[in-house]
Design a protein around this motif. Structure first.
Motif, PDB file in Angstrom:
ATOM      1  N   ALA A  55       0.823  -1.207   0.000  1.00 26.88           N
ATOM      2  CA  ALA A  55       0.000   0.000   0.000  1.00 26.88           C
ATOM      3  C   ALA A  55       0.860   1.260   0.000  1.00 26.88           C
ATOM      4  N   LEU A  56       1.954   1.240   0.741  1.00 27.51           N
ATOM      5  CA  LEU A  56       2.851   2.398   0.761  1.00 27.51           C
ATOM      6  C   LEU A  56       3.489   2.608  -0.613  1.00 27.51           C
ATOM      7  N   ALA A  57       3.886   1.526  -1.261  1.00 28.55           N
ATOM      8  CA  ALA A  57       4.472   1.647  -2.596  1.00 28.55           C
ATOM      9  C   ALA A  57       3.456   2.231  -3.573  1.00 28.55           C
ATOM     10  N   LEU A  58       2.226   1.787  -3.469  1.00 27.87           N
ATOM     11  CA  LEU A  58       1.168   2.309  -4.331  1.00 27.87           C
ATOM     12  C   LEU A  58       0.927   3.785  -4.049  1.00 27.87           C
ATOM     13  N   SER A  59       0.874   4.152  -2.784  1.00 27.38           N
ATOM     14  CA  SER A  59       0.607   5.550  -2.451  1.00 27.38           C
ATOM     15  C   SER A  59       1.744   6.458  -2.894  1.00 27.38           C
ATOM     16  N   ASP A  75      -6.001 -10.169 -14.109  1.00 26.97           N
ATOM     17  CA  ASP A  75      -6.698 -11.339 -13.566  1.00 26.97           C
ATOM     18  C   ASP A  75      -7.865 -10.958 -12.677  1.00 26.97           C
ATOM     19  N   ASP A  76      -7.693  -9.918 -11.849  1.00 24.30           N
ATOM     20  CA  ASP A  76      -8.713  -9.671 -10.835  1.00 24.30           C
ATOM     21  C   ASP A  76      -9.847  -8.771 -11.295  1.00 24.30           C
ATOM     22  N   GLY A  77      -9.611  -7.849 -12.203  1.00 24.01           N
ATOM     23  CA  GLY A  77     -10.667  -6.974 -12.680  1.00 24.01           C
ATOM     24  C   GLY A  77     -11.192  -6.026 -11.618  1.00 24.01           C
ATOM     25  N   ILE A  78     -10.433  -5.800 -10.557  1.00 24.18           N
ATOM     26  CA  ILE A  78     -10.876  -4.933  -9.470  1.00 24.18           C
ATOM     27  C   ILE A  78     -10.403  -3.514  -9.741  1.00 24.18           C
ATOM     28  N   ASP A  79     -11.303  -2.578  -9.588  1.00 25.48           N
ATOM     29  CA  ASP A  79     -10.987  -1.163  -9.733  1.00 25.48           C
ATOM     30  C   ASP A  79      -9.965  -0.764  -8.666  1.00 25.48           C
ATOM     31  N   PRO A  80      -8.933  -0.001  -9.026  1.00 29.57           N
ATOM     32  CA  PRO A  80      -7.916   0.400  -8.039  1.00 29.57           C
ATOM     33  C   PRO A  80      -8.505   1.145  -6.840  1.00 29.57           C
ATOM     34  N   LEU A  81      -9.533   1.948  -7.053  1.00 30.97           N
ATOM     35  CA  LEU A  81     -10.156   2.670  -5.940  1.00 30.97           C
ATOM     36  C   LEU A  81     -10.807   1.688  -4.963  1.00 30.97           C
ATOM     37  N   ILE A  82     -11.468   0.690  -5.484  1.00 25.26           N
ATOM     38  CA  ILE A  82     -12.086  -0.324  -4.632  1.00 25.26           C
ATOM     39  C   ILE A  82     -11.016  -1.101  -3.878  1.00 25.26           C
ATOM     40  N   ARG A  83      -9.898  -1.376  -4.549  1.00 24.05           N
ATOM     41  CA  ARG A  83      -8.789  -2.072  -3.897  1.00 24.05           C
ATOM     42  C   ARG A  83      -8.241  -1.227  -2.739  1.00 24.05           C
ATOM     43  N   LEU A  84      -8.049   0.070  -2.980  1.00 24.97           N
ATOM     44  CA  LEU A  84      -7.560   0.960  -1.918  1.00 24.97           C
ATOM     45  C   LEU A  84      -8.540   1.015  -0.751  1.00 24.97           C
ATOM     46  N   TRP A 120      -8.494  14.538   9.638  1.00 25.64           N
ATOM     47  CA  TRP A 120      -8.506  15.600   8.634  1.00 25.64           C
ATOM     48  C   TRP A 120      -8.592  14.997   7.229  1.00 25.64           C
ATOM     49  N   LEU A 121      -7.884  13.914   7.006  1.00 20.89           N
ATOM     50  CA  LEU A 121      -7.921  13.245   5.709  1.00 20.89           C
ATOM     51  C   LEU A 121      -9.316  12.681   5.439  1.00 20.89           C
ATOM     52  N   ASP A 122      -9.979  12.160   6.457  1.00 23.12           N
ATOM     53  CA  ASP A 122     -11.342  11.646   6.299  1.00 23.12           C
ATOM     54  C   ASP A 122     -12.312  12.754   5.891  1.00 23.12           C
ATOM     55  N   VAL A 123     -12.098  13.963   6.415  1.00 29.90           N
ATOM     56  CA  VAL A 123     -12.930  15.108   6.003  1.00 29.90           C
ATOM     57  C   VAL A 123     -12.711  15.388   4.523  1.00 29.90           C
ATOM     58  N   LEU A 134      -6.232  10.461  -2.323  1.00 33.85           N
ATOM     59  CA  LEU A 134      -6.629  10.597  -0.918  1.00 33.85           C
ATOM     60  C   LEU A 134      -6.735   9.231  -0.254  1.00 33.85           C
ATOM     61  N   TRP A 135      -7.292   8.258  -0.978  1.00 37.40           N
ATOM     62  CA  TRP A 135      -7.419   6.919  -0.405  1.00 37.40           C
ATOM     63  C   TRP A 135      -6.045   6.276  -0.205  1.00 37.40           C
ATOM     64  N   ALA A 136      -5.126   6.542  -1.127  1.00 39.80           N
ATOM     65  CA  ALA A 136      -3.772   6.012  -0.971  1.00 39.80           C
ATOM     66  C   ALA A 136      -3.092   6.651   0.241  1.00 39.80           C
ATOM     67  N   GLU A 137      -3.315   7.945   0.445  1.00 38.30           N
ATOM     68  CA  GLU A 137      -2.777   8.606   1.637  1.00 38.30           C
ATOM     69  C   GLU A 137      -3.369   8.005   2.899  1.00 38.30           C
TER      70      GLU A 137
END
Length: 163
Positions: A55-59, A75-84, A120-123, A134-137
């Protein structure tokens, strides 16, 4: 006005000594536990650490802008946002195991500061719920909070000190 520094008169109590054989009993109990492989819920720590590193590498990649949209594996077909969001949820669940445990004062202070940053990030995420940066952060921040708790886990330190 004189201030009584020992209002309960605790300094007058006799010194306490550990009962004979206490430390050898603790050592044998820890040896028996480690021999039976029943360490309390530690099997997921390497997996959680690997997920945190990923997750840190992705962010970092997202924050640097080296990737456009994050490519999903074919293979997985998962949206990156959903994965995060899924990684964020898993880290939040892991964090619940630690939040009410005993930690040192310095760890409590640093975790409190990180929790403020998370709030603050959740806001910001409420205002832009589909922003993968933001989700990666958030994933990186939750990973850091979990790592602080893991590093200050007093039970692990106690077991290491007993050897």
């Amino acid at each position: 006005m004189t201030r009584n520094r020992d209002p309960l008169n605790l300094k007058s109590l006799p010194p306490l000594e550990a009962p004979d054989g206490l430390w050898s009993d603790i050592e044998s109990a820890l040896d028996a536990r480690s021999g039976s492989g029943s360490a309390p819920r530690r099997g997921w720590v390497p997996l959680a650490m690997a997920a945190t590193v990923a997750a840190l590498a992705l962010s970092i990649a997202l924050l640097r802008g080296t990737y456009g949209p994050v490519p999903a594996s074919p293979d997985d077909g998962i949206d990156p946002l959903i994965r995060l969001q899924a990684v964020s949820s898993a880290l939040e669940s892991q964090l619940e195991d630690y939040r009410y445990g005993a930690v040192s004062a310095s760890t409590a202070d640093s975790v409190a500061r990180l929790e403020q940053e998370l709030a603050w990030l959740d806001v910001q995420i409420e205002q832009s719920p589909y922003d993968p940066v933001l989700w990666a952060e958030r994933v990186a921040l939750l990973g850091e909070i979990n790592q602080r708790y893991i590093r200050s886990d007093w039970r692990s330190e106690m077991m290491l000190a007993s050897y």
